[in-house]
Design a protein around this motif. Structure first.
Motif, PDB file in Angstrom:
ATOM      1  N   ASP A 180     -68.381 -20.407 -61.613  1.00 17.63           N
ATOM      2  CA  ASP A 180     -69.384 -21.458 -61.800  1.00 17.63           C
ATOM      3  C   ASP A 180     -70.712 -21.113 -61.134  1.00 17.63           C
ATOM      4  N   THR A 181     -70.677 -20.193 -60.191  1.00 18.22           N
ATOM      5  CA  THR A 181     -71.885 -19.828 -59.454  1.00 18.22           C
ATOM      6  C   THR A 181     -72.030 -18.317 -59.398  1.00 18.22           C
ATOM      7  N   TRP A 182     -73.236 -17.878 -59.086  1.00 18.41           N
ATOM      8  CA  TRP A 182     -73.502 -16.450 -58.939  1.00 18.41           C
ATOM      9  C   TRP A 182     -73.178 -16.020 -57.516  1.00 18.41           C
ATOM     10  N   LEU A 193     -78.775 -21.167 -65.100  1.00 19.89           N
ATOM     11  CA  LEU A 193     -77.741 -20.887 -66.095  1.00 19.89           C
ATOM     12  C   LEU A 193     -76.524 -20.333 -65.369  1.00 19.89           C
ATOM     13  N   LYS A 194     -75.398 -20.990 -65.490  1.00 15.97           N
ATOM     14  CA  LYS A 194     -74.170 -20.511 -64.859  1.00 15.97           C
ATOM     15  C   LYS A 194     -73.722 -19.212 -65.536  1.00 15.97           C
ATOM     16  N   PRO A 195     -72.891 -18.426 -64.858  1.00 16.67           N
ATOM     17  CA  PRO A 195     -72.383 -17.193 -65.479  1.00 16.67           C
ATOM     18  C   PRO A 195     -71.753 -17.428 -66.845  1.00 16.67           C
ATOM     19  N   GLU A 196     -70.959 -18.483 -66.963  1.00 12.82           N
ATOM     20  CA  GLU A 196     -70.310 -18.765 -68.246  1.00 12.82           C
ATOM     21  C   GLU A 196     -71.333 -19.177 -69.308  1.00 12.82           C
ATOM     22  N   ASP A 197     -72.420 -19.822 -68.881  1.00 14.62           N
ATOM     23  CA  ASP A 197     -73.490 -20.175 -69.819  1.00 14.62           C
ATOM     24  C   ASP A 197     -74.155 -18.911 -70.363  1.00 14.62           C
ATOM     25  N   CYS A 198     -74.364 -17.946 -69.468  1.00 16.85           N
ATOM     26  CA  CYS A 198     -74.995 -16.687 -69.877  1.00 16.85           C
ATOM     27  C   CYS A 198     -74.121 -15.940 -70.876  1.00 16.85           C
ATOM     28  N   GLU A 199     -72.826 -15.934 -70.634  1.00 15.76           N
ATOM     29  CA  GLU A 199     -71.915 -15.247 -71.555  1.00 15.76           C
ATOM     30  C   GLU A 199     -71.941 -15.907 -72.931  1.00 15.76           C
ATOM     31  N   SER A 200     -71.925 -17.229 -72.949  1.00 20.14           N
ATOM     32  CA  SER A 200     -71.957 -17.954 -74.218  1.00 20.14           C
ATOM     33  C   SER A 200     -73.261 -17.692 -74.971  1.00 20.14           C
TER      34      SER A 200
END
Length: 266
Positions: A180-182, A193-200
């Protein structure tokens, strides 16, 4: 009285920060910090000079100083979150890749040797990935972070090697983008943008850029065929077959005609 300096900060910071974030260059956050710090301190200094004519306790003045700093910080965060909207970031990524691919395409011609298109595609993807890393967090200080490296190793290398590659169970557990965090970022950083947001976002970007890459590859294939036709025409002319070559276009047309006759004989 405070409204005057809040307005001054807004006027000095808002549009400039917005423009810098839209440009999304490697030094974006350094420039944003300069704008933020210089204009905040300027407003505080001017307020301090004006406050000298009022009978205010030092603690009250300090409170107002803090208010202006918080106002400027909240303004910066608001503008950053606006620009970190998924749709805006995706458009910026698409535009950056389009610029790289079309600059390459516009530099090509039927007689110029081709650059390895895989290298051009990788360059386009890298520039778009950098936009994602820049917009992932607000960097309030100069502390380096690993966001771009994490995104590159987790997304770029995986896409280039095999876009359909699925993560193994162990990779899924160790995946830094599943958090959820960097990690390893400054405590003063604020996640946009969370890591998972960036991947999406990256996966959406890869799907949307495919037609653009396909178009460039088609143009490259067409140029290669043109060169092949021209080579055939040159060979025919060298053996004495009548062909008046008035320029590259005529050579290509003769080559195409010879190529068609060769196909008909097959």
């Amino acid at each position: 009285m405070m409204a005057k300096y809040e307005k001054q900060i807004t006027h000095a910071i808002a549009n400039t920060v917005e423009s810098l974030l839209k440009a999304c260059e490697r030094n974006t956050w350094a420039l944003v910090r300069d704008v933020f710090e210089c204009n905040t301190e300027k407003a505080i200094s001017e307020f301090s000079d004006a406050a000298a004519s009022f009978e205010l306790h030092s603690s009250e003045i300090d409170t107002k100083f803090q208010h202006l700093r918080e106002f400027a910080r909240n303004l910066l965060e608001m503008k950053a979150r606006e620009e970190a909207d998924a749709g805006r970031v995706l458009k910026r990524m698409m535009d950056r890749s389009k610029q790289v691919l079309y600059n390459y395409e516009n530099s090509m011609s039927w007689y110029k040797s081709e650059t390895n298109l895989d290298e051009i595609e990788r360059k386009a993807l890298s520039k778009s990935l950098r936009i994602l890393s820049i917009m992932a967090a607000i960097r309030y200080d100069e502390m380096p972070d690993q966001i771009e490296n994490v995104l590159y190793s987790s997304l770029m290398d995986r896409i280039v090697l095999n876009p359909s590659l699925q993560k193994t169970p162990m990779e899924a557990v160790l995946d830094p983008l599943a958090l959820d965090t960097w990690e390893e970022v400054s405590q003063n950083s604020t996640t946009l943008l969370k890591p998972e947001d960036c991947e999406s976002l990256w996966m959406t970007f890869i799907e949307e850029i495919k037609p653009m890459v396909t178009d460039v590859k088609s143009c490259q294939d067409a140029r290669k065929k043109t060169r092949s036709y021209a080579a055939v025409a040159a060979g025919v002319a060298a053996t004495g077959v009548a062909a008046v070559v008035a320029g590259p276009a005529v050579v290509v047309n003769v080559g195409i005609a010879v190529f068609r006759r060769a196909i008909m004989r097959m």
